[in-house]
Motif scaffolding. Structure first.
Motif, PDB file in Angstrom:
ATOM      1  N   LEU A  13       0.768  -1.283   0.058  1.00  0.00           N
ATOM      2  CA  LEU A  13      -0.108  -0.131  -0.126  1.00  0.00           C
ATOM      3  C   LEU A  13       0.918   1.816  -0.634  1.00  0.00           C
ATOM      4  O   LEU A  13       1.641   1.645   0.938  1.00  0.00           O
ATOM      5  N   HIS A  14       0.195   2.411  -0.671  1.00  0.00           N
ATOM      6  CA  HIS A  14       1.181   3.642  -1.144  1.00  0.00           C
ATOM      7  C   HIS A  14       0.355   4.816  -0.421  1.00  0.00           C
ATOM      8  O   HIS A  14      -0.826   4.526  -0.608  1.00  0.00           O
ATOM      9  N   PHE A  15       0.848   5.488   0.480  1.00  0.00           N
ATOM     10  CA  PHE A  15       0.394   6.848   1.225  1.00  0.00           C
ATOM     11  C   PHE A  15       0.668   7.881   0.869  1.00  0.00           C
ATOM     12  O   PHE A  15       1.524   8.180   0.919  1.00  0.00           O
ATOM     13  N   GLN A  16       0.039   8.905   0.984  1.00  0.00           N
ATOM     14  CA  GLN A  16       0.875  10.247   0.628  1.00  0.00           C
ATOM     15  C   GLN A  16       0.298  10.668   2.066  1.00  0.00           C
ATOM     16  O   GLN A  16      -0.507  10.701   2.643  1.00  0.00           O
ATOM     17  N   VAL A  17       1.037  11.628   3.049  1.00  0.00           N
ATOM     18  CA  VAL A  17       1.683  12.141   3.802  1.00  0.00           C
ATOM     19  C   VAL A  17       0.576  14.020   4.186  1.00  0.00           C
ATOM     20  O   VAL A  17       1.328  14.261   3.121  1.00  0.00           O
ATOM     21  N   LEU A  18      -0.324  13.829   4.459  1.00  0.00           N
ATOM     22  CA  LEU A  18      -1.316  15.601   4.347  1.00  0.00           C
ATOM     23  C   LEU A  18      -0.854  16.368   5.147  1.00  0.00           C
ATOM     24  O   LEU A  18      -0.730  17.629   4.465  1.00  0.00           O
ATOM     25  N   GLY A  19      -0.297  15.698   6.249  1.00  0.00           N
ATOM     26  CA  GLY A  19       0.035  16.805   6.965  1.00  0.00           C
ATOM     27  C   GLY A  19       0.202  16.637   8.747  1.00  0.00           C
ATOM     28  O   GLY A  19      -0.845  15.645   8.982  1.00  0.00           O
ATOM     29  N   PRO A  20       0.472  17.351   9.294  1.00  0.00           N
ATOM     30  CA  PRO A  20       0.372  17.033  10.878  1.00  0.00           C
ATOM     31  C   PRO A  20      -1.216  17.781  11.418  1.00  0.00           C
ATOM     32  O   PRO A  20      -2.587  18.237  10.768  1.00  0.00           O
ATOM     33  N   CYS A  21      -1.275  16.385  12.384  1.00  0.00           N
ATOM     34  CA  CYS A  21      -2.963  16.005  13.016  1.00  0.00           C
ATOM     35  C   CYS A  21      -2.328  17.377  14.456  1.00  0.00           C
ATOM     36  O   CYS A  21      -2.003  17.225  15.070  1.00  0.00           O
ATOM     37  N   HIS A  22      -3.742  18.423  14.048  1.00  0.00           N
ATOM     38  CA  HIS A  22      -4.111  19.487  15.234  1.00  0.00           C
ATOM     39  C   HIS A  22      -4.575  19.079  15.987  1.00  0.00           C
ATOM     40  O   HIS A  22      -5.631  18.992  16.260  1.00  0.00           O
ATOM     41  N   ARG A  23      -4.295  18.775  17.151  1.00  0.00           N
ATOM     42  CA  ARG A  23      -4.799  18.275  18.678  1.00  0.00           C
ATOM     43  C   ARG A  23      -6.260  19.157  19.148  1.00  0.00           C
ATOM     44  O   ARG A  23      -5.536  20.549  19.573  1.00  0.00           O
ATOM     45  N   CYS A  24      -7.122  18.360  19.286  1.00  0.00           N
ATOM     46  CA  CYS A  24      -7.796  19.153  20.232  1.00  0.00           C
ATOM     47  C   CYS A  24      -8.250  18.697  22.191  1.00  0.00           C
ATOM     48  O   CYS A  24      -7.403  17.479  22.551  1.00  0.00           O
ATOM     49  N   GLN A  25      -8.601  18.681  22.743  1.00  0.00           N
ATOM     50  CA  GLN A  25      -8.596  18.443  24.562  1.00  0.00           C
ATOM     51  C   GLN A  25      -9.281  17.270  24.391  1.00  0.00           C
ATOM     52  O   GLN A  25      -9.213  16.467  25.166  1.00  0.00           O
ATOM     53  N   MET A  26      -9.428  16.331  23.335  1.00  0.00           N
ATOM     54  CA  MET A  26      -9.794  15.065  23.243  1.00  0.00           C
ATOM     55  C   MET A  26      -8.681  14.334  23.721  1.00  0.00           C
ATOM     56  O   MET A  26      -8.580  13.224  24.556  1.00  0.00           O
ATOM     57  N   ILE A  27      -7.484  14.752  23.610  1.00  0.00           N
ATOM     58  CA  ILE A  27      -6.591  13.645  23.983  1.00  0.00           C
ATOM     59  C   ILE A  27      -6.423  14.435  25.392  1.00  0.00           C
ATOM     60  O   ILE A  27      -5.137  13.616  26.346  1.00  0.00           O
ATOM     61  N   CYS A  28      -7.123  15.007  26.154  1.00  0.00           N
ATOM     62  CA  CYS A  28      -6.568  15.132  28.134  1.00  0.00           C
ATOM     63  C   CYS A  28      -7.581  13.509  27.936  1.00  0.00           C
ATOM     64  O   CYS A  28      -8.078  13.915  29.611  1.00  0.00           O
ATOM     65  N   ILE A  29      -8.516  12.596  27.745  1.00  0.00           N
ATOM     66  CA  ILE A  29      -9.128  12.060  27.585  1.00  0.00           C
ATOM     67  C   ILE A  29      -9.081  10.903  28.677  1.00  0.00           C
ATOM     68  O   ILE A  29      -8.296  10.202  27.103  1.00  0.00           O
ATOM     69  N   ASN A  30      -8.915  10.315  29.620  1.00  0.00           N
ATOM     70  CA  ASN A  30      -8.416   8.969  29.720  1.00  0.00           C
ATOM     71  C   ASN A  30      -9.145   8.148  28.680  1.00  0.00           C
ATOM     72  O   ASN A  30     -10.264   7.822  29.491  1.00  0.00           O
ATOM     73  N   GLN A  31      -9.055   6.791  27.995  1.00  0.00           N
ATOM     74  CA  GLN A  31      -9.757   6.268  27.137  1.00  0.00           C
ATOM     75  C   GLN A  31     -10.195   4.524  28.208  1.00  0.00           C
ATOM     76  O   GLN A  31     -11.509   4.602  27.542  1.00  0.00           O
ATOM     77  N   GLN A  32     -10.212   5.135  28.945  1.00  0.00           N
ATOM     78  CA  GLN A  32     -10.003   3.438  29.793  1.00  0.00           C
ATOM     79  C   GLN A  32     -11.291   4.246  31.107  1.00  0.00           C
ATOM     80  O   GLN A  32     -11.720   3.260  31.254  1.00  0.00           O
ATOM     81  N   THR A  33     -10.917   5.235  31.311  1.00  0.00           N
ATOM     82  CA  THR A  33     -12.243   5.268  32.426  1.00  0.00           C
ATOM     83  C   THR A  33     -13.128   6.547  31.711  1.00  0.00           C
ATOM     84  O   THR A  33     -13.908   7.429  32.565  1.00  0.00           O
ATOM     85  N   GLY A  34     -12.931   7.629  31.240  1.00  0.00           N
ATOM     86  CA  GLY A  34     -13.379   8.801  30.398  1.00  0.00           C
ATOM     87  C   GLY A  34     -13.073  10.094  31.534  1.00  0.00           C
ATOM     88  O   GLY A  34     -14.106  10.934  31.500  1.00  0.00           O
ATOM     89  N   GLN A  35     -12.488   9.768  31.913  1.00  0.00           N
ATOM     90  CA  GLN A  35     -11.731  10.831  33.280  1.00  0.00           C
ATOM     91  C   GLN A  35     -11.057  11.741  32.238  1.00  0.00           C
ATOM     92  O   GLN A  35     -10.345  11.325  31.549  1.00  0.00           O
ATOM     93  N   ARG A  36     -10.634  13.416  32.440  1.00  0.00           N
ATOM     94  CA  ARG A  36     -10.051  14.247  31.768  1.00  0.00           C
ATOM     95  C   ARG A  36      -9.054  14.556  33.100  1.00  0.00           C
ATOM     96  O   ARG A  36      -8.850  14.787  34.203  1.00  0.00           O
ATOM     97  N   ASN A  37      -7.997  14.702  31.987  1.00  0.00           N
ATOM     98  CA  ASN A  37      -6.714  15.775  32.795  1.00  0.00           C
ATOM     99  C   ASN A  37      -5.769  16.404  32.003  1.00  0.00           C
ATOM    100  O   ASN A  37      -6.122  16.297  30.968  1.00  0.00           O
ATOM    101  N   GLN A  38      -5.875  17.164  31.629  1.00  0.00           N
ATOM    102  CA  GLN A  38      -5.382  18.563  31.319  1.00  0.00           C
ATOM    103  C   GLN A  38      -4.243  18.823  30.924  1.00  0.00           C
ATOM    104  O   GLN A  38      -3.319  19.064  29.677  1.00  0.00           O
ATOM    105  N   ASP A  39      -3.153  17.545  31.797  1.00  0.00           N
ATOM    106  CA  ASP A  39      -1.650  17.807  31.633  1.00  0.00           C
ATOM    107  C   ASP A  39      -0.652  17.424  30.144  1.00  0.00           C
ATOM    108  O   ASP A  39       0.163  18.180  29.920  1.00  0.00           O
ATOM    109  N   VAL A  40      -1.776  16.584  29.727  1.00  0.00           N
ATOM    110  CA  VAL A  40      -1.090  15.676  28.218  1.00  0.00           C
ATOM    111  C   VAL A  40      -1.304  17.048  27.075  1.00  0.00           C
ATOM    112  O   VAL A  40      -0.142  17.532  26.621  1.00  0.00           O
ATOM    113  N   PHE A  41      -2.495  18.128  27.484  1.00  0.00           N
ATOM    114  CA  PHE A  41      -2.792  18.663  26.244  1.00  0.00           C
ATOM    115  C   PHE A  41      -2.028  20.164  26.662  1.00  0.00           C
ATOM    116  O   PHE A  41      -0.813  20.297  25.544  1.00  0.00           O
ATOM    117  N   GLN A  42      -1.861  20.018  27.874  1.00  0.00           N
ATOM    118  CA  GLN A  42      -0.686  21.062  28.710  1.00  0.00           C
ATOM    119  C   GLN A  42       0.971  21.124  28.140  1.00  0.00           C
ATOM    120  O   GLN A  42       1.524  21.769  27.677  1.00  0.00           O
TER     121      GLN A  42
END
Length: 876
Positions: A788-817
Motif C-alpha cells: 500500500l502507498h500513502f501520501q502524508v497530508l500533514g500533521p494532526c492539530h490536536r484538540c482537548q480530546m487527548i485529555c480524556i483517559n480512554q479507559q475511564t472517561g476522566q479528563r486530565n489537562q496535563d497531556v494537552f498542556q
C-alpha cells in the motif's frame, strides 16, 4: 471552586484582595439579593462553567424566558397587519415596546423612531441604502462616507454600498480623529448642504475602548470634521457593544442613527435589532425596495407606490418578528428587576474588568517576562473610557506569542468560554497587533481567513484572545480565569507562580503566590464521571477475519495499546479502527483496506436528539462504549459495563432504513438511522436521548485538502465519518518522548502517571509505527506499507480530546498542556495519510509487522524532538 468553574483537582487558595472602593460592588450584587443568589436562581445552567464571552452574546435569565412563555400561553398574538382583535393586541403591544425602548435610551417618540430590523447589521445596511447620498460629479465632490477604522465589519461593509453610488469613502484612524477634524473645520461653507455621514463605535468590540460621545455634538455642530468636506454632517453611533453594559442618554448625545442588537443586552431573543432614527433625518431617508405592510397604496401594473407616513412603517418591510418584539418587554422587566438598571451594570462590569486587568498585568514568569500582552487604549481607570472587555495574547517566557487557538483549547479544559480571533474588527486587530495591509493579504495567501484557527503565521499572531463580562458575571468568574492562566503558564512541576507589581496601580487586588497543581487523574465533569464510573476491560477478543479467498483466520488476543518492541525499525506495531466515531478502539493485527480507509472505520456515529454528532468533548462516556466487528458473521457487537451486549448488522436493510442527514466537519453526509433498539441502549447508557446512525453505502464524501495539500491527482479517495483524512499515523518514539516529560516528576519506584498504553489510546491513531526519532514522521512526504502507498497530508492539530483517559472517561489537562509547551505553540501530534492509489482488483490488507518505507520531503530537516535525544539513555 467558587463560581462553579469545573477545574480538575484540589482547590487553590483564594486570591487576596486589596482594600479598594470598588471591592464591595464586586460581591454585594444588585440591591437586596446577592449576586450569588441571582446566579443560583436565574443562571443555574452556568454551574461548572465560566462564561466570558458577553461581548459576543450575553445570557438570558430564567425568569425572562418563563414570563415570556407564560405571556404567549395566556394571550393570542396575531399578525399585526390584520384588523381582528388578536392583531390589534399585537400591534398595541409592539407599539408599547417601542416606547419602552425609547424610554430605556432616555428619549421620546417626538425625537426618535424605532425601526425593527433583523439585527444591528441589517440596521447598518438600511442606513447605507437609505441615506441621501449625493454622487460625485463635474461640479460637486459629492457626499463623504467616513468611518473609524476601529469599527465592526458591518460598518466597514457599508463602504461597498456607497462606492456603488459613486460616493467617496474615507477610513479614519482613531489617533487621527482630532487632528483631521481641526483641519476640516476651516473648510466649512455655511451655504453647502451636501450630506455626509461619519460612523464610529461607542465602544470598540475589540478592545473595549469607549470613544467620546461628545464627538456627536462636535461633528454635527462643525467643531470637528473627519475630513475637509463642507456640508451637513450626520453621525451614526454604533451602540451595539456599548449598550450591552452601559446606559446611553440620547437626550444628551443626539446621534442621527443608532443601530442596536437586543441579544447583546438581554441574551434573548436573537436575530432582532433596531435602528433608532432621529426625527430630523428621517424625512431625508430614501426608500427603494418596498415589502408587505410598507405601502399606503401601490399598483402592480404601473410604477406607482405611496409609502406609509411613519418612518417605522415605511422601512419595516414585511411582517416584523412580532413575538420576538414582545419578548423584549420581558427582557426589560428582568433587567430592571434583577439589577436596578444599566448604571449598576456599568459599574459592576467595569470593576470586574479593572480587577482582572490589574491582576493579569502583574503576572510574570520567573525571569520577569510578562505572561500576557494586553491590547488597550486605556489604563482601565474609568468606565467612561473603558468597557468590560480585555483583549490580550498569552506569551511564553521568551516573549513569543502563544497561538490563540491553543489558548482556547486549554480554556475549554477548564470549562472557560472565551472568544478568539479578530472579532469581526480587522482595523482594530491590525492597529493593536501591528499588522500591515500587506501582512493581512499575505496571511490570506497562506490560507488564513477570518474565523479559522490559523493563529500564527511566521511567528506573528493573526488574532488574539478576548474575555468580556456581563451583568451576571462574578468575582469568582474573574478569579477562575486568572487561576487558569496561572495553572497553564506558571505551574510547571516544582515551579511557583511569580507576581510582580506593575509600575502603575495593580487595581482591585493582587494574586497570592500559590501554585495550582491539578490532581492527577481527577475528573473535571462530575456529572459525567464519578466514583461509579465504569472501568473498561481493554483486553482484546478473538476476532474472525474473512478474507477475499473465503478462508478464515483467528487472530491472537492482544491488549489494546500494548506496543510490540521486537519488530525492528519502521514497522507497523499496532492497528486500530474505531467503528463508531468517538467510541472505543477495536484493535486488530490484520484488516481489510477499503476506498475510505480501514474497512468499517468510523462508519457509525452517535447523534443527539437533533441529529448533531456527539463527540467525547461533549460526552466523555462515549469512550466506554466498545464496538467489536465480526466479519464472518457480518455483525458488530457493542458492549459497555453494566449493559447487555447488543448486535447490529454491518450492512443496512434497504427496505427498513430511515434515511437522514447530518454533518461532519461542515460536510453534509447522508446516513440512515440504525433503529430504536440501539437508540434506547445508547440513551440509557449515556443518560440522554441519542441515536446511532451509519453512513449510507451509496454516499460519497470526497477527501479534501489538509494542511495545504490536495489529494493526489487522479485519485477517487473518499472519506468515512472521519474529520480530516482516511488514516492517522503516530510514531512510537514521539509517544515515548511525550511520556518521559509527563512522568519526569514521578519519583523512583512510583507508578507512572501516564503509562504507554494510556497515551497510545488517547491519540486514537489507526497506525502505530516504531521509529528512531521523535516526530520524524512530520518530515515524510509519502510512505509505503507493504503493497500500500500513502501520501502524508500533514500533521494532526490536536484538540482537548487527548485529555480524556480512554479507559475511564476522566479528563486530565496535563497531556494537552505539556504537548502545547513542548511543541512550541502548535499542538501537533501524528500525521494524516491518504491512499495515493488502491488496486481494487484484489483485496488489500494492512498488517502488524509490515515494513514502513518513508520518502522524505524535499529540502527538509528533521524536526526538533521535544527532549528525546537528551533523554534517550533514560528512555532506553
Amino acid at each position: 471552586m467558587a463560581g462553579g468553574a469545573a477545574e480538575p483537582g484540589s482547590e487553590p487558595q483564594a486570591f487576596q484582595r486589596l482594600p479598594d472602593p470598588g471591592a464591595p460592588r464586586l460581591t454585594s450584587g444588585y440591591g437586596r439579593s446577592s449576586l450569588r443568589e441571582l446566579r443560583d436562581r436565574e443562571f443555574c445552567r452556568l454551574a461548572g462553567t465560566v462564561y466570558l464571552d458577553h461581548a459576543g452574546a450575553t445570557l438570558f435569565p430564567q425568569s425572562q424566558l418563563t414570563n415570556f412563555t407564560k405571556d404567549l400561553m395566556e394571550n393570542i398574538y396575531g399578525n399585526p397587519h390584520s384588523q381582528n382583535v388578536t392583531s390589534k393586541l399585537t400591534h398595541d403591544t409592539v407599539e408599547q415596546v417601542r416606547y419602552r425602548i425609547l424610554a430605556h435610551f432616555h428619549t421620546t417618540p417626538e425625537d426618535y423612531s424605532v425601526i425593527f430590523t433583523a439585527g444591528s447589521t441589517a440596521a447598518l445596511r438600511l442606513v447605507a441604502e437609505a441615506f441621501p447620498w449625493v454622487s460625485r460629479g463635474p461640479e460637486s465632490s459629492g457626499s463623504h462616507f467616513c468611518y473609524l477604522t476601529d469599527n465592526h465589519t458591518s460598518v466597514v461593509g457599508m463602504r461597498n454600498v456607497v462606492l456603488s453610488m459613486n460616493v467617496t469613502s474615507a477610513p479614519i484612524k482613531p489617533e487621527d480623529m482630532l487632528s483631521v477634524g481641526e483641519q476640516g473645520a476651516a473648510a466649512d461653507d455655511p451655504h453647502c448642504q451636501l450630506p455626509h455621514l461619519f460612523c464610529y463605535p461607542a465602544q470598540s468590540n475589540f478592545s473595549g475602548t469607549r470613544y467620546p460621545l461628545s464627538w456627536i455634538g462636535d461633528i454635527k455642530s462643525g467643531r470637528m470634521r473627519p475630513v475637509r468636506a463642507p456640508g451637513r454632517w450626520f453621525v451614526l453611533l454604533d451602540a451595539a457593544s456599548y449598550v450591552s453594559t452601559s446606559p446611553l442618554d440620547l437626550s444628551v448625545h443626539q446621534a442621527d442613527f443608532i443601530p442596536i442588537s437586543f441579544y447583546k443586552i438581554f441574551g434573548f431573543p436573537t436575530g432582532l435589532g433596531a435602528l433608532l432614527v432621529s426625527k430630523h433625518v428621517a424625512p431625508l431617508m430614501r426608500k427603494g425596495y418596498f415589502g408587505g405592510g410598507t405601502a399606503a397604496a401601490y399598483l402592480a401594473g404601473e410604477d406607482f407606490y405611496i409609502p406609509r407616513p411613519s418612518v417605522a412603517e415605511r422601512f419595516e418591510d414585511g411582517t416584523i418578528s412580532f413575538l420576538d418584539v414582545i419578548a423584549l418587554k420581558h427582557g426589560f422587566d428582568a433587567l430592571e428587576r434583577l439589577t436596578g438598571g444599566m448604571e449598576n451594570i456599568k459599574q459592576h462590569t467595569f470593576e470586574l474588568a479593572r480587577y482582572t486587568h490589574g491582576a493579569l498585568s502583574a503576572l510574570c514568569y520567573p525571569n520577569g517576562a510578562p505572561v500576557v500582552r494586553i491590547y488597550s487604549d486605556s489604563e482601565f481607570s474609568s468606565p467612561d473610557v473603558q468597557g468590560p472587555i480585555i483583549n490580550f495574547n498569552v506569551l511564553d517566557d521568551s516573549g513569543h506569542v502563544v497561538g490563540y487557538s491553543q489558548v482556547d483549547k486549554m480554556a475549554s479544559l477548564y470549562n472557560i468560554h472565551l472568544r478568539t480571533g479578530c472579532f469581526c474588527n480587522t482595523g482594530a486587530c491590525q492597529r493593536h497587533l501591528g499588522l500591515s495591509n500587506e501582512m493581512v493579504k499575505q496571511h490570506l495567501q497562506a490560507g488564513h481567513i477570518c474565523g479559522d484557527d490559523v493563529d500564527l503565521i511566521d511567528g506573528r499572531p493573526t488574532g488574539s484572545v478576548r474575555i468580556s463580562f456581563g451583568y451576571m458575571s462574578t468575582l469568582d468568574d474573574a478569579e477562575a480565569f486568572l487561576k487558569f492562566i496561572i495553572a497553564t503558564r506558571l505551574c510547571s512541576p516544582g515551579d511557583q507562580p511569580v507576581l510582580q507589581a506593575s509600575s502603575r496601580e495593580v487595581g482591585a487586588s493582587s494574586v497570592e503566590n500559590n501554585c495550582y497543581s491539578p490532581q492527577e487523574g481527577a475528573c473535571t465533569d462530575p456529572g459525567v464521571c464519578s466514583d461509579s464510573c465504569p472501568s473498561v476491560d481493554t483486553t482484546g477478543m478473538h476476532q474472525s477475519l474473512s478474507e477475499a479467498t473465503g478462508t478464515q483466520q483467528t487472530l491472537p488476543e492482544t491488549a489494546a495499546g500494548v506496543l510490540h518492541g521486537d519488530l525492528g525499525n519502521h514497522v507497523v506495531t499496532n492497528i486500530f479502527l474505531y467503528p463508531i466515531k468517538s467510541c472505543a478502539a477495536f484493535e486488530v493485527t490484520k484488516w481489510p483496506v477499503g476506498s475510505q480507509g480501514l474497512l468499517y472505520d468510523r462508519n457509525w456515529m452517535v447523534v443527539n436528539h437533533n441529529g448533531i454528532c456527539l463527540s467525547q468533548k461533549q460526552e466523555p462516556r462515549l469512550c466506554l462504549i466498545q464496538p467489536y466487528i465480526d466479519l464472518q458473521q457480518r455483525i458488530m457487537v457493542i458492549k459497555a459495563k453494566g449493559m447487555e451486549p447488543i448486535e447490529l448488522p454491518l450492512e443496512e436493510d434497504g427496505e427498513q432504513a430511515r434515511i437522514c442527514q447530518s454533518k461532519v466537519c461542515a460536510d453534509r453526509v447522508n446516513t440512515y438511522d440504525c433503529g430504536e433498539k440501539i437508540s434506547n441502549w445508547l440513551s440509557k447508557f449515556i443518560g440522554r436521548p441519542c441515536h446511532l446512525i451509519k453512513q449510507s453505502s451509496n454516499f460519497r464524501r470526497n477527501a479534501r485538502k489538509t494542511s495545504g495539500k490536495d489529494p493526489p491527482p487522479g485519485t477517487t479517495a473518499t472519506l468515512s465519518l472521519v474529520n480530516e483524512a482516511q488514516y492517522l499515523l503516530v510514531n512510537t518514539s514521539s509517544i515515548l518522548d511525550l511520556q518521559h516529560q509527563l512522568n519526569a516528576s514521578d519519583g523512583p519506584g512510583q507508578e507512572e502517571s501516564f503509562p504507554m498504553k494510556d497515551l497510545v489510546s488517547r491519540f486514537r491513531a489507526n497506525i502505530i509505527t516504531n521509529g528512531t526519532r521523535a516526530f520524524e514522521e512530520e518530515t515524510w512526504d509519502e510512505i509505503s506499507i507493504g503493497s500500500l502507498h500513502f501520501q502524508v497530508l500533514g500533521p494532526c492539530h490536536r484538540c482537548q480530546m487527548i485529555c480524556i483517559n480512554q479507559q475511564t472517561g476522566q479528563r486530565n489537562q496535563d497531556v494537552f498542556q505539556k504537548l502545547s509547551e513542548s511543541r512550541k505553540r502548535k499542538v501537533n501530534f501524528g500525521v494524516y495519510l491518504l491512499h495515493a492509489s488502491l488496486d481494487s482488483s484484489s483485496p488489500s490488507f494492512l498488517s502488524v509487522g509490515s515494513k514502513v518505507l518513508p520518502v522524505l520531503k524535499e529540502n527538509t530537516q528533521c524536526p526538533e524532538s521535544l527532549s528525546f535525544q537528551r533523554h534517550q539513555g533514560a528512555l532506553a
